[in-house]
Design a protein around this motif. Structure first.
Motif, mmCIF file in Angstrom:
data_model
loop_
_atom_site.group_PDB
_atom_site.id
_atom_site.type_symbol
_atom_site.label_atom_id
_atom_site.label_comp_id
_atom_site.label_asym_id
_atom_site.label_seq_id
_atom_site.Cartn_x
_atom_site.Cartn_y
_atom_site.Cartn_z
ATOM 1 N N PRO A 41 0.814 -1.224 0.000
ATOM 2 C CA PRO A 41 0.000 0.000 0.000
ATOM 3 C C PRO A 41 0.845 1.272 0.000
ATOM 4 O O PRO A 41 0.379 2.332 -0.398
ATOM 5 C CB PRO A 41 -0.800 -0.097 1.302
ATOM 6 N N GLN A 42 2.082 1.182 0.458
ATOM 7 C CA GLN A 42 2.928 2.380 0.405
ATOM 8 C C GLN A 42 3.381 2.687 -1.019
ATOM 9 O O GLN A 42 3.929 3.757 -1.292
ATOM 10 C CB GLN A 42 4.148 2.208 1.299
ATOM 11 N N ALA A 43 3.159 1.733 -1.918
ATOM 12 C CA ALA A 43 3.452 1.898 -3.350
ATOM 13 C C ALA A 43 4.879 2.370 -3.624
ATOM 14 O O ALA A 43 5.139 3.095 -4.591
ATOM 15 C CB ALA A 43 2.447 2.866 -3.992
ATOM 16 N N ASN A 44 5.829 1.941 -2.772
ATOM 17 C CA ASN A 44 7.208 2.416 -2.952
ATOM 18 C C ASN A 44 7.810 1.980 -4.279
ATOM 19 O O ASN A 44 8.561 2.733 -4.902
ATOM 20 C CB ASN A 44 8.110 1.900 -1.820
ATOM 21 N N ALA A 45 7.476 0.777 -4.725
ATOM 22 C CA ALA A 45 8.049 0.312 -5.998
ATOM 23 C C ALA A 45 7.503 1.170 -7.140
ATOM 24 O O ALA A 45 8.257 1.608 -8.016
ATOM 25 C CB ALA A 45 7.729 -1.167 -6.216
ATOM 26 N N SER A 46 6.185 1.435 -7.117
ATOM 27 C CA SER A 46 5.586 2.268 -8.174
ATOM 28 C C SER A 46 6.239 3.649 -8.185
ATOM 29 O O SER A 46 6.599 4.175 -9.245
ATOM 30 C CB SER A 46 4.086 2.421 -7.958
ATOM 31 N N SER A 48 9.179 4.461 -7.043
ATOM 32 C CA SER A 48 10.577 4.360 -7.475
ATOM 33 C C SER A 48 10.707 4.352 -8.994
ATOM 34 O O SER A 48 11.753 4.706 -9.537
ATOM 35 C CB SER A 48 11.228 3.086 -6.933
ATOM 36 N N PHE A 49 9.657 3.908 -9.679
ATOM 37 C CA PHE A 49 9.696 3.936 -11.138
ATOM 38 C C PHE A 49 9.130 5.255 -11.680
ATOM 39 O O PHE A 49 8.941 5.414 -12.875
ATOM 40 C CB PHE A 49 8.895 2.768 -11.726
ATOM 41 N N GLY A 50 8.814 6.167 -10.774
ATOM 42 C CA GLY A 50 8.380 7.493 -11.208
ATOM 43 C C GLY A 50 6.873 7.654 -11.303
ATOM 44 O O GLY A 50 6.382 8.623 -11.871
ATOM 45 N N PHE A 51 6.109 6.696 -10.734
ATOM 46 C CA PHE A 51 4.656 6.809 -10.777
ATOM 47 C C PHE A 51 4.117 6.999 -9.369
ATOM 48 O O PHE A 51 4.580 6.354 -8.441
ATOM 49 C CB PHE A 51 4.022 5.539 -11.364
ATOM 50 N N GLY A 52 3.140 7.888 -9.233
ATOM 51 C CA GLY A 52 2.472 8.048 -7.943
ATOM 52 C C GLY A 52 1.165 7.295 -7.999
ATOM 53 O O GLY A 52 0.633 7.059 -9.085
ATOM 54 N N VAL A 53 0.628 6.928 -6.823
ATOM 55 C CA VAL A 53 -0.624 6.175 -6.810
ATOM 56 C C VAL A 53 -1.736 7.002 -7.466
ATOM 57 O O VAL A 53 -2.628 6.477 -8.106
ATOM 58 C CB VAL A 53 -1.057 5.844 -5.363
ATOM 59 N N GLU A 54 -1.634 8.337 -7.300
ATOM 60 C CA GLU A 54 -2.694 9.196 -7.823
ATOM 61 C C GLU A 54 -2.739 9.187 -9.352
ATOM 62 O O GLU A 54 -3.703 9.654 -9.954
ATOM 63 C CB GLU A 54 -2.533 10.634 -7.277
ATOM 64 N N ASN A 55 -1.697 8.636 -9.984
ATOM 65 C CA ASN A 55 -1.681 8.594 -11.451
ATOM 66 C C ASN A 55 -2.682 7.613 -12.039
ATOM 67 O O ASN A 55 -2.899 7.560 -13.230
ATOM 68 C CB ASN A 55 -0.303 8.179 -11.985
ATOM 69 N N PHE A 56 -3.255 6.783 -11.185
ATOM 70 C CA PHE A 56 -4.075 5.702 -11.739
ATOM 71 C C PHE A 56 -5.516 5.772 -11.277
ATOM 72 O O PHE A 56 -5.799 6.147 -10.153
ATOM 73 C CB PHE A 56 -3.492 4.348 -11.317
ATOM 74 N N ASP A 57 -6.396 5.386 -12.172
ATOM 75 C CA ASP A 57 -7.790 5.236 -11.764
ATOM 76 C C ASP A 57 -7.930 3.880 -11.106
ATOM 77 O O ASP A 57 -7.321 2.909 -11.528
ATOM 78 C CB ASP A 57 -8.704 5.244 -13.004
ATOM 79 N N ASN A 58 -8.746 3.850 -10.078
ATOM 80 C CA ASN A 58 -8.988 2.564 -9.442
ATOM 81 C C ASN A 58 -9.870 1.718 -10.360
ATOM 82 O O ASN A 58 -10.969 2.126 -10.708
ATOM 83 C CB ASN A 58 -9.697 2.810 -8.107
ATOM 84 N N PRO A 59 -9.393 0.555 -10.763
ATOM 85 C CA PRO A 59 -10.178 -0.208 -11.727
ATOM 86 C C PRO A 59 -11.320 -1.026 -11.126
ATOM 87 O O PRO A 59 -11.892 -1.854 -11.821
ATOM 88 C CB PRO A 59 -9.136 -1.120 -12.357
ATOM 89 N N ALA A 60 -11.691 -0.786 -9.859
ATOM 90 C CA ALA A 60 -12.789 -1.526 -9.223
ATOM 91 C C ALA A 60 -12.672 -3.023 -9.498
ATOM 92 O O ALA A 60 -13.541 -3.654 -10.083
ATOM 93 C CB ALA A 60 -14.138 -0.991 -9.723
ATOM 94 N N LEU A 61 -11.580 -3.535 -9.015
ATOM 95 C CA LEU A 61 -11.196 -4.893 -9.388
ATOM 96 C C LEU A 61 -12.175 -5.988 -8.995
ATOM 97 O O LEU A 61 -12.302 -6.985 -9.680
ATOM 98 C CB LEU A 61 -9.850 -5.212 -8.744
#
Ligand code: ADP
Ligand code: MG
Length: 368
Positions: A41-46, A48-61
């Motif tokens: 949930p801390q999305a550190n890997a994302s 580290s690749f230059g993406f923030g969690v806010e960059n994505f729409d939640n796909p309602a999985l």
């Protein structure tokens, strides 16, 4: 067919995310196709690749078909040959068994497109990590070269064993990885020697040095290799990638050898301890666990009573080795709790500094 490797350890801050990001970048540079899955949930890997969690729409999985969700939400990173499935806020993959089996199916359907799928795990050993191990082919266990490095590892190995027995007989230990190694620090060498003694072939030959560029790279959204391909951190992760590729070629050869030379298998098994799935050999596994726990307790006792290695070290080095608990950054006495398990009788280590160097230390007991 891609190999699914999870990067797992019950402890936080040992280099899981760093290894996931930089190992995938290194494998990519070596022309292997890699998918990184960020489950933290801390999305550190994302990040580290230059993406923030806010960059994505939640796909309602929960309402969707996982296979297509994963396929449709994989993004290309700036690292050559590395794709990322970023962490989604409400992505509770592993809360229900039915979901985890869908995840497994989805991963398997992506296996064909990649040489490696690396999964960055969360620190604490939650059900989520069990499910991740259940869908993995192998696990890399980063071990930080510091004082508490081995704490809890025994329990974690038992869990790996449990998964092998009950959930996933294919799971094997890809290797223990020594991280944040500093050859100038005696304790770093001691921990590295100790881990090698315990786990022998299971420890990667490559050690990841402590390197400032590794720490700086994520803030720029880059792997260390993109940040500075010639620094020591990049060399370490490239060496690790090469070692893993070599080991996997060996495994393929060994499988063939196994088929041809089944009669001679006992010698073969004991020799290749580290690079073969341990699932077939209970006694071997138990021996490792038992040796490990007894020896570690002995070793821990001697560590706990002897902090001579700290004498003359600078504050920054003490911080690297001992962590940050109970210290006043500007003060001349830093205090660490050294026996966590005893509730009523606590043992503390006092470390005294003069002019930014340790002059002496003392052990003190508190409580009844
Ligand atoms: P985890 O994912 O296990 O919680 P991280 O990979 O986030 O651990 O690493 C914890 C911290 O240590 C991070 O700040 C990271 O930049 C730093 N770090 C990890 N490996 C190294 C290294 N080899 N040299 C220097 N710093 C490192
Ligand atoms: Mg992490």
């Amino acid at each position: 067919m891609g190999k699914i490797i999870s990067i797992c350890n019950q402890k936080g801050g040992v280099g899981k995310t760093t290894t996931c990001v930089n190992l995938s970048a290194a494998l990519g540079v070596l022309e292997k196709k890699v998918l990184v899955i960020d489950t933290d949930p801390q999305a550190n890997a994302s990040v580290s690749f230059g993406f923030g969690v806010e960059n994505f729409d939640n796909p309602a999985l929960q309402f969707m078909d996982f296979t297509s969700v994963i396929r449709n939400n994989i993004i290309t990173t700036n690292s050559p040959n590395v794709d990322l499935f970023p962490f989604y806020e409400d992505l509770n993959f592993f809360e229900k068994a039915s979901v985890s089996s869908k995840f497994k199916k989805a991963l398997n359907s992506n296996k064909k497109s990649y040489d490696f799928i690396l999964i960055d795990c969360v620190p604490f050993f939650k059900a989520k990590n069990l499910e991740i191990l259940a869908v993995s082919d192998a696990v890399i266990i980063p071990v930080q070269c510091d004082y508490y490095a081995l704490e809890g590892l025994h329990k974690f190995l038992k869990t790996v064993r449990f998964v092998q027995k009950k959930l996933n007989s294919n799971l094997h230990i890809e290797g223990f990885l020594l991280t944040m190694y500093d050859k100038r620090v005696n304790l770093s060498n001691k921990v590295a020697d100790y881990v090698r003694n315990c786990f022998q072939d299971l420890v990667f030959s490559t050690i990841i040095d402590r390197n400032a560029k590794i720490t700086q790279a994520p803030s720029l959204g880059k792997s260390v290799i993109e940040y500075d391909a010639t620094c020591i951190g990049s060399k370490c992760y490239l060496n690790l990638a090469i070692e893993i590729l070599a080991n996997n070629d060996v495994i393929d050869e060994e499988k063939e050898l196994r088929v041809i030379e089944q009669e001679q298998e006992t010698v073969f098994n004991s020799k290749k301890l580290g690079r073969t799935p341990l699932s077939g050999d209970d006694s071997l596994y138990e021996r490792i666990l038992n040796n490990f726990s007894c020896e570690y307790e002995e070793e821990q006792k001697s560590f706990l009573n002897n902090f001579d290695d700290l004498i003359n070290l600078k504050k920054s080095s003490v911080e690297k080795i001992m962590g940050t608990s109970y210290k006043e950054l500007l003060g001349s006495t830093w205090i660490y709790k050294v026996n966590k398990e005893k509730v009523f009788k606590k043992k503390y280590l006092y470390v005294y500094f003069e002019n930014d160097a340790v002059t002496h230390y003392a052990m003190k007991w508190f409580g009844s």
